[in-house]
Design an enzyme around this catalytic site. Structure first.
Site, PDB file in Angstrom:
ATOM      1  N   MET A   1      45.181  31.748  51.057  1.00 42.86           N
ATOM      2  CA  MET A   1      43.831  32.176  50.678  1.00 42.86           C
ATOM      3  C   MET A   1      43.533  32.055  49.194  1.00 42.86           C
ATOM      4  SD  MET A   1      42.935  35.454  53.078  1.00 42.86           S
ATOM      5  CE  MET A   1      41.324  35.589  52.294  1.00 42.86           C
TER       6      MET A   1
ATOM      7  N   ASP B   1      47.688  40.364  51.363  1.00 37.56           N
ATOM      8  CA  ASP B   1      48.016  41.363  50.347  1.00 37.56           C
ATOM      9  C   ASP B   1      49.495  41.721  50.316  1.00 37.56           C
ATOM     10  OD1 ASP B   1      45.483  41.518  49.359  1.00 37.56           O
ATOM     11  OD2 ASP B   1      44.925  43.355  50.401  1.00 37.56           O
TER      12      ASP B   1
ATOM     13  N   ASP C   1      40.748  41.560  41.163  1.00 40.32           N
ATOM     14  CA  ASP C   1      41.937  40.789  40.832  1.00 40.32           C
ATOM     15  C   ASP C   1      41.593  39.353  40.464  1.00 40.32           C
ATOM     16  OD1 ASP C   1      43.823  42.785  41.246  1.00 40.32           O
ATOM     17  OD2 ASP C   1      43.928  42.413  43.387  1.00 40.32           O
TER      18      ASP C   1
ATOM     19  N   ASN D   1      41.329  49.471  51.000  1.00 46.96           N
ATOM     20  CA  ASN D   1      40.347  48.494  51.478  1.00 46.96           C
ATOM     21  C   ASN D   1      39.361  49.110  52.457  1.00 46.96           C
ATOM     22  OD1 ASN D   1      41.445  46.510  49.873  1.00 46.96           O
ATOM     23  ND2 ASN D   1      42.752  45.666  51.475  1.00 46.96           N
TER      24      ASN D   1
END
Length: 436
Positions: free
Chosen positions: A343, A321, A121, A23
């Site tokens: 989320m 994550d 994703d 990330n």
């Protein structure tokens, strides 16, 4: 499509070095577009998503020199902005979620930035409003081609600094706005900014290039625009999501593993949440040592004795994550836990595969699941499954490594998007895993 075949039920042992953070890499590769000078970035992970972004930069005209493994020098002195309006770019940019972060630097330096609807994703709705509302606040004009799902922002001259209150603390949105604002005229203030370590890294990198950013690490960032930026050298942090994945794998397979050079000060809540599941972690210098959990691990209850809830939140809360990893690790814990994924509404949709393996999970709704741990009294059984996204993929891989028998995981390109040479590194720890 590639496939992993995994013979599970075998304890592993050894040391593992975490890769550079995916990330962070997707953020800090984009500021190379803000300067004509050379920018060197090290500890870049060799994974599909990052390699796609490097290829995209090359197709934009950025000169790229590979100095060694994970070590690149970039120079954007002859950028071909016209490439943004080609069919090739529409196809290339649409396959990578991280491509959205080239828009801010291109807008700031060249007055225009275009992007097709990004890929990534399929874990639920991932809105881009924060990015583009930020650009509009800086004076850019927005356009959207509904037929092609093509977004664009343009501006004549320099952007203008502004005050903005973000509607959500979006990590990529904050990063994009910061990269646009560093070359804007005047002061930009961003309130409700994301403050993840990777965003802090981006801001520190920009400052080393000559930007003037204060408030780094807080949710109130102030940027004093400068006329130009120079080159720099930057090293990417270790990947906290991969570190959490190794912790989960060690516990689930009753393995003794040391994770090297983890940058403890940037792990936030991660060690605490795993400890709430009963997992023993020891800090040894900057390493994490996980002993073999031969007697298993027991989930702690809340202070009043009620069921533990693990949920995601913006930093310094627990990263979304790692919820998939927490969920799979809980399947063999002693006790119960409620997993609340706030989320994304599709991220828990891999639990049916774990249920097929014998896990006791009740999916309450798209955002919540209750896991009733087996306490290792009933081993998961091997099965055939497919990886729906990066984090679910690694969770299924952990489940397979703990299961009885030989499992098959299809669509492993999803895992390769985020984990570097995962099969090779697992074999070095003693895992029986083959890539077909």
């Amino acid at each position: 499509m590639g496939t992993f075949k995994i013979e599970g039920g075998k304890p592993l042992k050894g040391n593992v070095q975490p890769q550079g953070a995916k990330n962070e890499a997707l953020q800090v590769l984009c500021p190379v577009l803000l300067t004509s000078e050379k920018v060197r970035v090290t500890n870049i992970p060799d994974i599909i998503d990052v390699n796609k972004l490097i290829t995209l930069l090359g197709n934009l005209g950025v000169k790229i020199q590979k100095n060694g493994p994970g070590d690149y020098t970039f120079q954007a002195d002859e950028v071909n902005v016209g490439y943004l309006e080609t069919e090739a770019f529409k196809k290339e940019g649409g396959s990578l979620r991280g491509s959205i972060m080239i828009v801010g630097p291109l807008l700031a330096r060249f007055g225009k930035g275009f992007i097709p609807k990004p890929g990534g994703d399929k874990i639920g709705r991932r809105r881009l409003d924060t990015h583009f509302e930020g650009f509009i606040n800086l004076g850019a004009k927005f356009r959207y081609n509904r037929e092609d799902h093509f977004y664009g922002v343009e501006n004549e001259g320099r952007l203008k600094g502004a005050y903005m209150l973000l509607d959500e603390a979006s990590v990529t949105g904050t990063a994009n706005i910061v990269m646009a604002a560093v070359l804007a005229e005047g002061i930009t203030t961003i309130y409700n900014a994301a403050c993840e370590p990777y965003l802090q890294q981006l801001c520190k990198m920009l400052n080393s290039m000559g930007a003037k950013i204060t408030g780094i690490g807080s949710n109130l960032i102030t940027i004093e625009g400068v006329e130009s930026l120079g080159g720099c050298e930057h090293r990417i942090l270790p990947d906290m999501i991969e570190i959490g994945s190794w912790i989960g794998l060690a516990a689930m397979t009753k393995s003794e593993i040391t994770i090297k050079n983890v940058s403890w000060e940037n792990l936030g809540q991660i060690p605490n949440v795993f400890r709430k599941l009963g997992i023993t972690l020891e800090q040894k210098g900057d390493d994490i040592y996980i002993p073999a959990h031969k007697d298993g691990y027991e989930i702690k209850t809340d202070i009043d004795g009620s069921i533990l809830t693990v949920s995601d939140a913006p930093w310094p809360g627990f990263t979304p994550d790692l919820l998939s990893i927490i969920l799979v690790v809980a399947t063999q814990a002693k006790g119960d836990v409620l997993i609340h994924q706030k989320m994304f509404e599709s991220r828990l949709f891999f639990v049916d595969k774990l249920i097929d393996m014998g896990a006791k999970i009740m999916l309450c709704d798209p955002h919540r699941a209750v896991v009733m741990g087996h306490d290792f009294k009933s081993q998961l059984k091997a099965t055939i499954m497919s990886s729906p996204d990066i984090r679910a993929g690694i969770s299924l891989l952990i489940a397979a490594l703990s299961a009885k028998g030989t499992s098959t995981i299809q669509n492993i390109e999803q895992i390769d998007r985020g984990y570097e040479r995962i099969d090779e590194r697992l074999r070095a720890l003693g895992a029986n895993i083959v890539r077909v």
